[in-house]
Design a protein around this motif. Sequence first.
Motif, PDB file in Angstrom:
ATOM      1  N   ARG A   1       3.347   2.984  -8.448  1.00 10.27           N
ATOM      2  CA  ARG A   1       2.974   2.945  -7.044  1.00 10.27           C
ATOM      3  C   ARG A   1       3.517   4.169  -6.317  1.00 10.27           C
ATOM      4  O   ARG A   1       4.612   4.644  -6.614  1.00 10.27           O
TER       5      ARG A   1
ATOM      6  N   ALA B   1      -5.417   8.228  -3.149  1.00  9.70           N
ATOM      7  CA  ALA B   1      -5.637   6.878  -3.677  1.00  9.70           C
ATOM      8  C   ALA B   1      -6.995   6.768  -4.348  1.00  9.70           C
ATOM      9  O   ALA B   1      -7.137   6.149  -5.406  1.00  9.70           O
TER      10      ALA B   1
ATOM     11  N   GLY C   1      -6.531   6.043  -8.520  1.00 11.01           N
ATOM     12  CA  GLY C   1      -6.697   4.637  -8.870  1.00 11.01           C
ATOM     13  C   GLY C   1      -7.223   4.455 -10.279  1.00 11.01           C
ATOM     14  O   GLY C   1      -6.905   3.467 -10.958  1.00 11.01           O
TER      15      GLY C   1
ATOM     16  N   LEU D   1      -1.410   3.325  -7.800  1.00 10.12           N
ATOM     17  CA  LEU D   1      -1.868   2.967  -6.464  1.00 10.12           C
ATOM     18  C   LEU D   1      -1.082   3.735  -5.403  1.00 10.12           C
ATOM     19  O   LEU D   1       0.110   4.010  -5.573  1.00 10.12           O
TER      20      LEU D   1
ATOM     21  N   ASN E   1      -5.237  -0.596  -2.753  1.00 10.71           N
ATOM     22  CA  ASN E   1      -5.085   0.839  -2.932  1.00 10.71           C
ATOM     23  C   ASN E   1      -5.718   1.594  -1.763  1.00 10.71           C
ATOM     24  O   ASN E   1      -6.842   1.308  -1.353  1.00 10.71           O
TER      25      ASN E   1
END
Length: 239
Positions: A139, A176, A180, A185, A226
């Motif tokens: 993340r 993002a 992805g 994310l 996301n």
Amino acid sequence: MKRVLITGANRGLGLELTRQSLERGDMVFATSRRPEAATDLQHLATQYPGHLTLVQLDVTDEASIRAAHEAVKVVTSSLDLLINNAGIYPGMGPEDPENQRLGQFTADGALQVLRVNAVGPLLVAQAFLDLLRAGSKARILSLSSGQGSLEWKASGDPYHYSASKATLNMYMRALAAEIGQYGVLSILVDPGWVRTGMGGSAAAQDPAVAAKGILRLADQLHAEENGSFVTWQNQHVPW
């Protein structure tokens, strides 16, 4: 145990995020421009041996970003969480531009804020993407602000800070959409008005509460979120 990189970790919310990440057992890479002067981080390093690595990083310096990447790569082959926390608010720090008021603008002052608050986080994310792609459910959380919301903007000052956060929002929204596909994310988080050196003593938000909420967000983030822009309580913020 998560492997976490936090920028601007030597003070304020970054320091609290570092502290709480360590308390829950994470391996933390805490970056700052001058680690040798980061006494609070050095103290944490003695409390959590083997779990905290101090890394020199100036987000406006591409050579510094590359060197930080190499330093982290010596210790770990992957990262699970990048928190883009480093930022400035003109007039609130000793090295920040003095003002951002109409009639006093300069190009250099505006560009300095944009480089730190928007371009820097994008370059850091780009540099560490290889380690994030190797991580587990990686993340990227970039700390934005309600001041960066076009819909919420109802005042003049602060010009540069607001513009820099709106720019950060666009950069990380675009990122993002691209990363992805790798399972990484990226979201924007408004931590609220936090009682730090930047936020000031009148701010309503306890940094410990905000940090806890930010780390909870990182843990609970789902693929469909996301590219989103939310508060530390996971409430939608309008673009």
